[in-house]
Scaffold this motif. Structure first.
Motif, mmCIF file in Angstrom:
data_model
loop_
_atom_site.group_PDB
_atom_site.id
_atom_site.type_symbol
_atom_site.label_atom_id
_atom_site.label_comp_id
_atom_site.label_asym_id
_atom_site.label_seq_id
_atom_site.Cartn_x
_atom_site.Cartn_y
_atom_site.Cartn_z
ATOM 1 N N GLY A 151 42.814 42.384 2.683
ATOM 2 C CA GLY A 151 43.901 42.560 3.636
ATOM 3 C C GLY A 151 43.507 43.519 4.732
ATOM 4 N N THR A 152 44.362 44.523 4.983
ATOM 5 C CA THR A 152 44.039 45.565 5.955
ATOM 6 C C THR A 152 43.767 46.891 5.258
ATOM 7 N N SER A 153 43.546 46.854 3.937
ATOM 8 C CA SER A 153 43.317 48.076 3.176
ATOM 9 C C SER A 153 41.878 48.547 3.340
ATOM 10 N N SER A 154 41.584 49.691 2.737
ATOM 11 C CA SER A 154 40.231 50.248 2.800
ATOM 12 C C SER A 154 39.361 49.767 1.644
ATOM 13 N N GLU A 155 39.898 48.876 0.818
ATOM 14 C CA GLU A 155 39.153 48.381 -0.346
ATOM 15 C C GLU A 155 38.067 47.406 0.096
ATOM 16 N N SER A 156 36.819 47.797 -0.079
ATOM 17 C CA SER A 156 35.700 46.965 0.344
ATOM 18 C C SER A 156 35.441 45.840 -0.641
ATOM 19 N N LYS A 157 35.144 44.672 -0.096
ATOM 20 C CA LYS A 157 34.783 43.518 -0.925
ATOM 21 C C LYS A 157 33.309 43.154 -0.720
ATOM 22 N N GLY A 158 32.567 44.066 -0.075
ATOM 23 C CA GLY A 158 31.144 43.821 0.119
ATOM 24 C C GLY A 158 30.784 43.562 1.562
ATOM 25 N N GLY A 159 29.546 43.113 1.759
ATOM 26 C CA GLY A 159 29.041 42.849 3.095
ATOM 27 C C GLY A 159 29.549 41.543 3.663
ATOM 28 N N THR A 160 29.078 41.230 4.871
ATOM 29 C CA THR A 160 29.554 40.035 5.568
ATOM 30 C C THR A 160 28.601 38.850 5.450
ATOM 31 N N GLU A 161 27.662 38.929 4.510
ATOM 32 C CA GLU A 161 26.641 37.889 4.400
ATOM 33 C C GLU A 161 27.220 36.496 4.189
ATOM 34 N N LYS A 162 28.355 36.421 3.474
ATOM 35 C CA LYS A 162 28.945 35.113 3.176
ATOM 36 C C LYS A 162 29.787 34.559 4.329
ATOM 37 N N LEU A 163 30.037 35.379 5.335
ATOM 38 C CA LEU A 163 30.788 34.906 6.504
ATOM 39 C C LEU A 163 29.792 34.339 7.515
ATOM 40 N N SER A 164 29.401 33.093 7.296
ATOM 41 C CA SER A 164 28.321 32.507 8.091
ATOM 42 C C SER A 164 28.665 32.432 9.576
ATOM 43 N N ARG A 165 29.908 32.136 9.910
ATOM 44 C CA ARG A 165 30.286 32.057 11.322
ATOM 45 C C ARG A 165 30.190 33.433 11.989
ATOM 46 N N TRP A 166 30.550 34.473 11.248
ATOM 47 C CA TRP A 166 30.471 35.829 11.773
ATOM 48 C C TRP A 166 29.012 36.243 11.954
ATOM 49 N N GLN A 167 28.163 35.908 10.997
ATOM 50 C CA GLN A 167 26.741 36.220 11.127
ATOM 51 C C GLN A 167 26.148 35.529 12.346
ATOM 52 N N ASP A 168 26.473 34.267 12.530
ATOM 53 C CA ASP A 168 25.974 33.514 13.678
ATOM 54 C C ASP A 168 26.510 34.093 14.978
ATOM 55 N N LEU A 169 27.793 34.446 14.981
ATOM 56 C CA LEU A 169 28.415 35.006 16.172
ATOM 57 C C LEU A 169 27.752 36.317 16.574
ATOM 58 N N MET A 170 27.479 37.192 15.609
ATOM 59 C CA MET A 170 26.849 38.472 15.924
ATOM 60 C C MET A 170 25.465 38.279 16.537
ATOM 61 N N LYS A 171 24.706 37.299 16.044
ATOM 62 C CA LYS A 171 23.382 37.028 16.597
ATOM 63 C C LYS A 171 23.483 36.513 18.032
ATOM 64 N N ARG A 172 24.393 35.589 18.268
ATOM 65 C CA ARG A 172 24.542 35.029 19.606
ATOM 66 C C ARG A 172 25.035 36.074 20.594
ATOM 67 N N THR A 173 25.947 36.925 20.132
ATOM 68 C CA THR A 173 26.472 37.989 21.001
ATOM 69 C C THR A 173 25.379 38.974 21.374
ATOM 70 N N LYS A 174 24.540 39.333 20.390
ATOM 71 C CA LYS A 174 23.426 40.244 20.668
ATOM 72 C C LYS A 174 22.458 39.623 21.666
ATOM 73 N N ASN A 175 22.188 38.332 21.529
ATOM 74 C CA ASN A 175 21.281 37.644 22.443
ATOM 75 C C ASN A 175 21.812 37.609 23.875
ATOM 76 N N GLU A 176 23.128 37.766 24.021
ATOM 77 C CA GLU A 176 23.733 37.749 25.353
ATOM 78 C C GLU A 176 23.923 39.156 25.923
ATOM 79 N N GLY A 177 23.400 40.168 25.219
ATOM 80 C CA GLY A 177 23.392 41.497 25.811
ATOM 81 C C GLY A 177 24.354 42.505 25.238
ATOM 82 N N PHE A 178 25.231 42.094 24.292
ATOM 83 C CA PHE A 178 26.178 43.040 23.688
ATOM 84 C C PHE A 178 25.501 43.792 22.536
#
Length: 214
Positions: A187-214
């Motif tokens: 939810g919006t709590s501070s309870e961590s469920k781990g890294g973002t490795e399983k969020l494939s769209r987020w991983q791809d998005l971060m790579k594309r964003t970095k390639n565009e200069g962010f």
């Protein structure tokens, strides 16, 4: 057309040099390649905003308010099918500004990266998947949550309700899970469920964003 692009780039360069932690050459190149002068004009408007926040030494509340307002005004809502020809596409900030259109994920992602660049700490920001009650029923939706302090109630940045409100005043939203560049949370709590490795769209998005200069 070329003279227009060059003129816009010169203005963009002058205003953008004061914004740190970005590769403006990559951003400018990506925008011109994909969206031409119109896209570069919107990127220039964004860079002016970011530069103003920096030179004014704006506080966190001002940054959140003005970045939320910028994207809610500059970007028109559109489904992924219509805007990207894809059932579920997560656009980079460059793509969202270039098209001046996007869905809830695109609004939230653009605000997230802009706030990070403005100096807001990553721990204060979460992209939140929610179930949103609308006139047509319940739908999947994404918003951006901002935490003024670690234990504070989050403030919700949204494209459906454009005014920023505390989570307790958004009875129409039921959080499912949230995430940022550091991990996934319940939810919006501070309870961590781990890294973002399983969020494939987020991983791809971060790579594309970095390639565009962010």
């Amino acid at each position: 057309m070329m003279k227009s692009v060059i003129s816009l780039f010169l203005v963009f360069f002058i205003t953008f040099t004061l914004v740190i932690a970005l590769d403006y050459t990559k951003m400018e190149s990506a925008m011109i390649d994909k969206y031409g002068a119109e896209g570069l004009e919107r990127l220039k408007a964004w860079s002016v905003l970011m530069n103003n926040l920096k030179t004014e030494n704006a506080d966190a509340t001002t940054k959140v308010d003005r970045i939320n307002e910028f994207f809610n005004r500059q970007v028109t809502w559109g489904s992924d099918d219509k805007v990207w020809g894809d059932k579920d596409y997560w656009a980079t900030p460059i793509e969202t500004m270039g098209k001046a259109a996007g869905d809830c994920e695109d609004f939230s992602i653009a605000k997230y990266y802009s706030l990070l660049n403005s100096g807001i700490a990553i721990k204060q920001l979460r992209l939140v998947y929610v179930k949103a009650k609308t006139n047509s029923g319940v739908q999947a939706h994404m918003v951006l949550a901002y935490y003024p302090t670690p234990d504070a109630e989050p403030l919700i940045l949204d494209n459906l309700v454009t005014t920023i409100r505390p989570a307790s005043r958004r009875k129409d939203l039921s959080p499912v899970f949230s995430f940022n560049g550091e991990g996934v949370f319940s939810g919006t709590s501070s309870e961590s469920k781990g890294g973002t490795e399983k969020l494939s769209r987020w991983q791809d998005l971060m790579k594309r964003t970095k390639n565009e200069g962010f």
